[in-house]
Design a protein around this motif. Structure first.
Motif, short mmCIF file in Angstrom:
data_model
loop_
_atom_site.label_atom_id
_atom_site.label_comp_id
_atom_site.label_asym_id
_atom_site.label_seq_id
_atom_site.Cartn_x
_atom_site.Cartn_y
_atom_site.Cartn_z
N SER A 72 0.63 33.20 6.57
CA SER A 72 0.17 32.92 5.21
C SER A 72 1.29 31.89 4.40
O SER A 72 0.94 31.33 3.44
CB SER A 72 0.02 34.10 4.56
OG SER A 72 1.41 34.55 4.23
N LYS A 73 2.33 31.73 5.06
CA LYS A 73 3.61 30.89 4.52
C LYS A 73 2.90 29.57 4.47
O LYS A 73 3.69 28.62 4.03
CB LYS A 73 4.89 31.13 5.03
CG LYS A 73 5.08 32.65 4.88
CD LYS A 73 6.62 32.99 5.51
CE LYS A 73 6.98 34.35 5.10
NZ LYS A 73 8.25 34.82 5.86
N VAL A 74 2.21 29.35 5.33
CA VAL A 74 1.59 27.86 5.55
C VAL A 74 0.40 27.66 4.43
O VAL A 74 -0.63 28.20 4.60
CB VAL A 74 1.01 27.35 7.07
CG1 VAL A 74 0.51 26.15 7.17
CG2 VAL A 74 2.07 27.81 8.14
N ARG A 75 0.80 26.80 3.57
CA ARG A 75 -0.11 26.52 2.39
C ARG A 75 -1.32 25.64 2.84
O ARG A 75 -1.18 24.87 3.61
CB ARG A 75 0.64 26.21 1.16
CG ARG A 75 1.43 27.23 0.52
CD ARG A 75 2.19 26.34 -0.39
NE ARG A 75 3.32 25.53 0.20
CZ ARG A 75 4.09 24.52 -0.85
NH1 ARG A 75 3.96 24.47 -1.67
NH2 ARG A 75 4.89 23.93 -0.18
N THR A 76 -2.34 26.19 2.44
CA THR A 76 -3.58 25.44 2.79
C THR A 76 -4.61 25.09 1.76
O THR A 76 -4.51 25.95 0.56
CB THR A 76 -4.38 26.23 3.90
OG1 THR A 76 -4.85 27.43 3.52
CG2 THR A 76 -3.84 26.11 5.13
N TYR A 77 -5.48 24.43 1.85
CA TYR A 77 -6.18 23.91 0.65
C TYR A 77 -7.40 24.56 0.50
O TYR A 77 -8.00 25.16 1.09
CB TYR A 77 -6.83 22.44 1.09
CG TYR A 77 -8.03 21.90 -0.03
CD1 TYR A 77 -7.57 21.47 -1.12
CD2 TYR A 77 -9.15 22.09 0.41
CE1 TYR A 77 -8.52 20.78 -2.01
CE2 TYR A 77 -10.25 21.71 -0.69
CZ TYR A 77 -9.84 21.00 -1.54
OH TYR A 77 -10.88 20.41 -2.47
N ARG A 136 -2.27 31.34 14.56
CA ARG A 136 -2.74 30.10 14.83
C ARG A 136 -4.09 29.94 14.49
O ARG A 136 -4.69 28.78 13.85
CB ARG A 136 -2.51 29.49 16.32
CG ARG A 136 -2.73 28.27 16.65
CD ARG A 136 -2.24 27.68 17.70
NE ARG A 136 -2.63 26.21 18.13
CZ ARG A 136 -2.10 25.41 18.76
NH1 ARG A 136 -1.10 25.72 19.69
NH2 ARG A 136 -2.80 24.26 19.22
N GLY A 137 -5.01 30.87 14.90
CA GLY A 137 -6.38 30.56 14.61
C GLY A 137 -6.59 30.65 13.16
O GLY A 137 -7.51 29.54 12.61
N PRO A 138 -6.12 31.41 12.35
CA PRO A 138 -6.38 31.42 10.65
C PRO A 138 -5.89 30.13 10.01
O PRO A 138 -6.55 29.48 9.18
CB PRO A 138 -5.88 32.65 10.12
CG PRO A 138 -6.06 33.62 11.27
CD PRO A 138 -5.80 32.65 12.43
N ILE A 139 -4.71 29.73 10.54
CA ILE A 139 -4.13 28.50 10.11
C ILE A 139 -5.03 27.31 10.31
O ILE A 139 -5.29 26.38 9.45
CB ILE A 139 -2.76 28.37 10.76
CG1 ILE A 139 -1.70 29.29 10.06
CG2 ILE A 139 -2.29 26.93 10.37
CD1 ILE A 139 -0.39 29.32 10.64
N GLY A 140 -5.47 27.37 11.54
CA GLY A 140 -6.35 26.04 12.03
C GLY A 140 -7.89 26.10 11.08
O GLY A 140 -8.01 25.16 10.67
N LYS A 141 -8.25 27.34 10.85
CA LYS A 141 -9.46 27.50 10.25
C LYS A 141 -9.27 26.95 8.85
O LYS A 141 -10.15 26.34 8.23
CB LYS A 141 -9.92 28.93 10.24
CG LYS A 141 -10.51 29.20 11.56
CD LYS A 141 -10.92 30.71 11.48
CE LYS A 141 -11.59 31.09 12.86
NZ LYS A 141 -12.09 32.37 12.88
N ARG A 142 -8.08 27.23 8.20
CA ARG A 142 -8.08 27.21 6.76
C ARG A 142 -7.52 25.46 6.77
O ARG A 142 -8.15 24.77 5.74
CB ARG A 142 -6.82 27.81 6.10
CG ARG A 142 -6.98 29.37 6.04
CD ARG A 142 -6.29 30.12 5.27
NE ARG A 142 -4.63 29.77 5.41
CZ ARG A 142 -4.01 30.61 6.24
NH1 ARG A 142 -4.50 31.61 6.74
NH2 ARG A 142 -2.78 30.47 6.39
N ALA A 143 -7.01 25.00 7.61
CA ALA A 143 -6.69 23.34 7.86
C ALA A 143 -7.96 22.67 7.79
O ALA A 143 -8.05 21.35 7.16
CB ALA A 143 -5.80 23.16 8.82
N MET A 144 -8.63 23.20 8.39
CA MET A 144 -10.38 22.43 8.76
C MET A 144 -11.01 22.57 7.25
O MET A 144 -11.75 21.55 7.08
CB MET A 144 -11.07 23.39 9.68
CG MET A 144 -10.90 23.01 11.10
SD MET A 144 -11.05 21.18 11.36
CE MET A 144 -12.93 21.13 11.08
N THR A 145 -10.73 23.49 6.53
CA THR A 145 -11.33 23.38 5.12
C THR A 145 -10.91 22.26 4.78
O THR A 145 -11.71 21.58 3.73
CB THR A 145 -10.79 24.60 4.19
OG1 THR A 145 -11.32 25.79 4.75
CG2 THR A 145 -11.57 24.52 2.88
#
Length: 222
Positions: A72-77, A136-145
């Motif tokens: 969760s420390k990787v901020r996403t859009y 990694r999975g959730p980070i990738g999904k949020r980046a895809m947003t």
């Protein structure tokens, strides 16, 4: 610029739970897997074992929560309606890439990955699956947003979002994480990273930027 960067995974944890997870991560870094016991975490975080079980379940549940909290420390859009401008898209991409490398190059992520690799070598693999599912999975999904928002705004052009994200990830991380696992110090890695975030984002936009939307000609990716 509108700020729509958030930490959605972290919202599931209360401030008290977040503090406990920080203590658990510190124990892992300092003492390895043997230090990560419910009794040790309860003592370090000044809480009861009953509270740990109530919040996170068993030890696997605690590990899953630690991984999700770290990711969760990787901020996403987070979409807020309307179209992105070029400046907003590039700024969000830069924030994501910088956060990603900062988290991956930290002692906590390195400790989790070393533990995961050690378990896999011993015939395990449960932690590795948790790393993929809760990290990694959730980070990738949020980046895809973010990437999808860029495409809807007419700024990005790609047919396979997963491939586009893997390209961004590869440009940002390269072999940095592997070399750190092999012994390159975080200080050396961060110094080397330097302006890599800017270069990675610019390279990504050259590959996937929609034609006529950027100052320089972009390579159209079919």
């Amino acid at each position: 610029m509108r700020s729509n960067m958030s930490k959605p995974e972290q919202d599931q944890f209360s401030p008290r739970q977040s503090a406990v997870l920080e203590e658990a991560l510190s124990l892992l870094v300092e003492g390895g897997e043997k230090a990560l016991t419910t009794a040790g975490v309860a003592r370090a975080a000044n809480c009861s074992k009953e509270s740990l079980y109530k919040w996170f379940g068993d030890r696997d549940g605690l590990l899953a929560a630690m991984i999700a909290y770290q990711a969760s420390k990787v901020r996403t859009y987070e979409p807020a309606g309307g179209k992105l401008t070029r400046e907003e898209l590039r700024a969000h991409l830069l924030t994501f890439v910088r956060d990603l490398v900062d988290v991956l190059s930290g002692e906590v992520s390195l400790a989790l990955n070393r533990l995961s690799i050690g378990q896999a070598g011993a015939g395990g693999g449960k932690l590795g699956r948790l790393m993929l599912e809760r990290g990694r999975g959730p980070i990738g999904k949020r980046a895809m947003t973010l990437l999808d928002a860029g495409r809807r705004s007419g700024l990005l052009d790609f047919s396979d979002g997963g491939e586009a994200y893997q390209t961004l990830y590869g440009l940002a991380v390269s072999d940095l994480h592997v070399r750190m696992l092999l012994g390159v110090s975080p200080e050396t890695a961060r110094k080397e990273f330097g302006s890599r975030a800017d270069r990675a984002v610019d390279a990504f936009l050259r590959l996937y930027g929609a034609a006529n939307k950027w100052e320089e000609p972009r390579i159209r990716h079919a």
